[in-house]
Design a protein around this motif. Sequence first.
Motif, PDB file in Angstrom:
ATOM      1  N   LEU A  32       0.828  -1.210   0.000  1.00  0.00           N
ATOM      2  CA  LEU A  32       0.000   0.000   0.000  1.00  0.00           C
ATOM      3  C   LEU A  32       0.861   1.259   0.000  1.00  0.00           C
ATOM      4  CD1 LEU A  32      -2.721   1.407   0.178  1.00  0.00           C
ATOM      5  CD2 LEU A  32      -2.676   1.085   2.659  1.00  0.00           C
ATOM      6  N   GLY A  33       1.935   1.249   0.771  1.00  0.00           N
ATOM      7  CA  GLY A  33       2.797   2.421   0.836  1.00  0.00           C
ATOM      8  C   GLY A  33       3.461   2.739  -0.496  1.00  0.00           C
ATOM      9  N   THR A  34       3.925   1.706  -1.185  1.00  0.00           N
ATOM     10  CA  THR A  34       4.536   1.915  -2.502  1.00  0.00           C
ATOM     11  C   THR A  34       3.517   2.436  -3.498  1.00  0.00           C
ATOM     12  OG1 THR A  34       6.103   0.119  -2.073  1.00  0.00           O
ATOM     13  CG2 THR A  34       5.824   0.805  -4.367  1.00  0.00           C
ATOM     14  N   PHE A  35       2.302   1.893  -3.438  1.00  0.00           N
ATOM     15  CA  PHE A  35       1.232   2.360  -4.331  1.00  0.00           C
ATOM     16  C   PHE A  35       0.907   3.829  -4.060  1.00  0.00           C
ATOM     17  CE2 PHE A  35      -3.387   2.941  -5.076  1.00  0.00           C
ATOM     18  CZ  PHE A  35      -3.397   2.777  -6.456  1.00  0.00           C
ATOM     19  N   TYR A  54      -4.406  10.977   2.481  1.00  0.00           N
ATOM     20  CA  TYR A  54      -4.238   9.722   3.235  1.00  0.00           C
ATOM     21  C   TYR A  54      -3.026   9.822   4.166  1.00  0.00           C
ATOM     22  CZ  TYR A  54      -3.462   4.786   4.242  1.00  0.00           C
ATOM     23  OH  TYR A  54      -3.269   3.595   4.892  1.00  0.00           O
ATOM     24  N   VAL A  55      -1.907  10.241   3.622  1.00  0.00           N
ATOM     25  CA  VAL A  55      -0.671  10.325   4.405  1.00  0.00           C
ATOM     26  C   VAL A  55      -0.831  11.320   5.553  1.00  0.00           C
ATOM     27  CG1 VAL A  55       1.748  11.034   4.350  1.00  0.00           C
ATOM     28  CG2 VAL A  55       0.829   9.609   2.524  1.00  0.00           C
ATOM     29  N   THR A  56      -1.402  12.466   5.271  1.00  0.00           N
ATOM     30  CA  THR A  56      -1.592  13.487   6.307  1.00  0.00           C
ATOM     31  C   THR A  56      -2.503  12.970   7.425  1.00  0.00           C
ATOM     32  OG1 THR A  56      -1.336  15.251   4.672  1.00  0.00           O
ATOM     33  CG2 THR A  56      -2.387  15.827   6.768  1.00  0.00           C
ATOM     34  N   LEU A  57      -3.572  12.278   7.036  1.00  0.00           N
ATOM     35  CA  LEU A  57      -4.535  11.777   8.020  1.00  0.00           C
ATOM     36  C   LEU A  57      -3.919  10.716   8.924  1.00  0.00           C
ATOM     37  CD1 LEU A  57      -7.439  11.595   9.114  1.00  0.00           C
ATOM     38  CD2 LEU A  57      -7.902   9.903   7.311  1.00  0.00           C
ATOM     39  N   LEU A  65      -5.788   5.143  18.374  1.00  0.00           N
ATOM     40  CA  LEU A  65      -7.123   5.475  17.882  1.00  0.00           C
ATOM     41  C   LEU A  65      -7.483   4.644  16.661  1.00  0.00           C
ATOM     42  CD1 LEU A  65      -7.272   9.373  18.211  1.00  0.00           C
ATOM     43  CD2 LEU A  65      -8.208   7.631  19.734  1.00  0.00           C
ATOM     44  N   ILE A  66      -6.504   4.387  15.804  1.00  0.00           N
ATOM     45  CA  ILE A  66      -6.757   3.550  14.631  1.00  0.00           C
ATOM     46  C   ILE A  66      -7.079   2.125  15.074  1.00  0.00           C
ATOM     47  CG2 ILE A  66      -5.758   2.635  12.494  1.00  0.00           C
ATOM     48  CD1 ILE A  66      -4.020   5.134  12.360  1.00  0.00           C
ATOM     49  N   PHE A  67      -6.332   1.630  16.065  1.00  0.00           N
ATOM     50  CA  PHE A  67      -6.623   0.311  16.626  1.00  0.00           C
ATOM     51  C   PHE A  67      -8.044   0.285  17.187  1.00  0.00           C
ATOM     52  CE2 PHE A  67      -2.237  -1.189  16.569  1.00  0.00           C
ATOM     53  CZ  PHE A  67      -2.419  -2.564  16.539  1.00  0.00           C
ATOM     54  N   LEU A  92      -2.317  -1.739  11.732  1.00  0.00           N
ATOM     55  CA  LEU A  92      -0.866  -1.570  11.587  1.00  0.00           C
ATOM     56  C   LEU A  92      -0.479  -1.318  10.137  1.00  0.00           C
ATOM     57  CD1 LEU A  92       0.364  -4.389  14.006  1.00  0.00           C
ATOM     58  CD2 LEU A  92       0.780  -1.945  14.284  1.00  0.00           C
ATOM     59  N   SER A  93      -1.135  -2.014   9.209  1.00  0.00           N
ATOM     60  CA  SER A  93      -0.813  -1.856   7.783  1.00  0.00           C
ATOM     61  C   SER A  93      -1.151  -0.457   7.295  1.00  0.00           C
ATOM     62  CB  SER A  93      -1.566  -2.900   6.952  1.00  0.00           C
ATOM     63  OG  SER A  93      -1.191  -4.211   7.299  1.00  0.00           O
ATOM     64  N   LEU A  94      -2.356   0.003   7.619  1.00  0.00           N
ATOM     65  CA  LEU A  94      -2.789   1.323   7.164  1.00  0.00           C
ATOM     66  C   LEU A  94      -1.941   2.434   7.768  1.00  0.00           C
ATOM     67  CD1 LEU A  94      -6.688   0.934   7.296  1.00  0.00           C
ATOM     68  CD2 LEU A  94      -5.192   0.807   5.297  1.00  0.00           C
ATOM     69  N   TYR A  95      -1.617   2.298   9.040  1.00  0.00           N
ATOM     70  CA  TYR A  95      -0.816   3.318   9.717  1.00  0.00           C
ATOM     71  C   TYR A  95       0.609   3.359   9.157  1.00  0.00           C
ATOM     72  CZ  TYR A  95       1.564   5.752  13.560  1.00  0.00           C
ATOM     73  OH  TYR A  95       2.329   6.623  14.309  1.00  0.00           O
TER      74      TYR A  95
END
Length: 215
Positions: A32-35, A54-57, A65-67, A92-95
């Motif tokens: 996801l990060g490379t994309f 996305y990156v800023t958020l 909080l994401i957990f 963890l992946s999204l963060y």
Amino acid sequence: MDVLLDNLDLYGPGFLTTIELFALSAIGALILGTFLAMLRVSPVPVFRIVATTYVTLFRNTPLTLIFFFFAFAFQFLEIVQISFFTAAVVALSLYTAAFICEVVRSGINTVPVGQAEAGRALGLTFGQILGNVVLPQATRSVVPPMVSTLIALLKNTTIAAGFSVVEAGAIQAYLSERGYSVLIGLLWVALFFVILVTPLTLLQRSLEKRWSVAR
């Protein structure tokens, strides 16, 4: 030593879950990060805006909080029911993907603009230029920060203990219930994390040495 030997039933499954969390989250974050990095350098403004948002958020939102969202709040949406382990992997992946994106983007920016212009002159598409020209060169410069980000991901897996995922971060709670020294137990946990981080560090040094010679 007694704390470790008497509680192998905690340390074994706990660190196995930690490794599983790390491996699955690392794969998801890298993809996801490379994309996202490709979107951030895209010539299409809408793609750049989406990736930047996305990156800023996610970079400015606490991981806890994401957990919390994926472990509890997401369940109330009744879109799909997922286990706490799956919720931890997703969180963890999204963060981490937001940080991977910036690492890859910084590597892309180190490649001279002339490389991309030469690719366009040859008739290559944007995707071909990135995949065949830019990213292979950018990889050399992103190894140190990429490994640092993955090490941070490995340590962040301990947050999952607060969301019913029995991994290394949860060991201290069980040791306290059994009446063992929590301090000594945590020292063993710290030692095992050092052992897990060591291969990543050695891989970083090996790749840096190999690519420095190739240059």
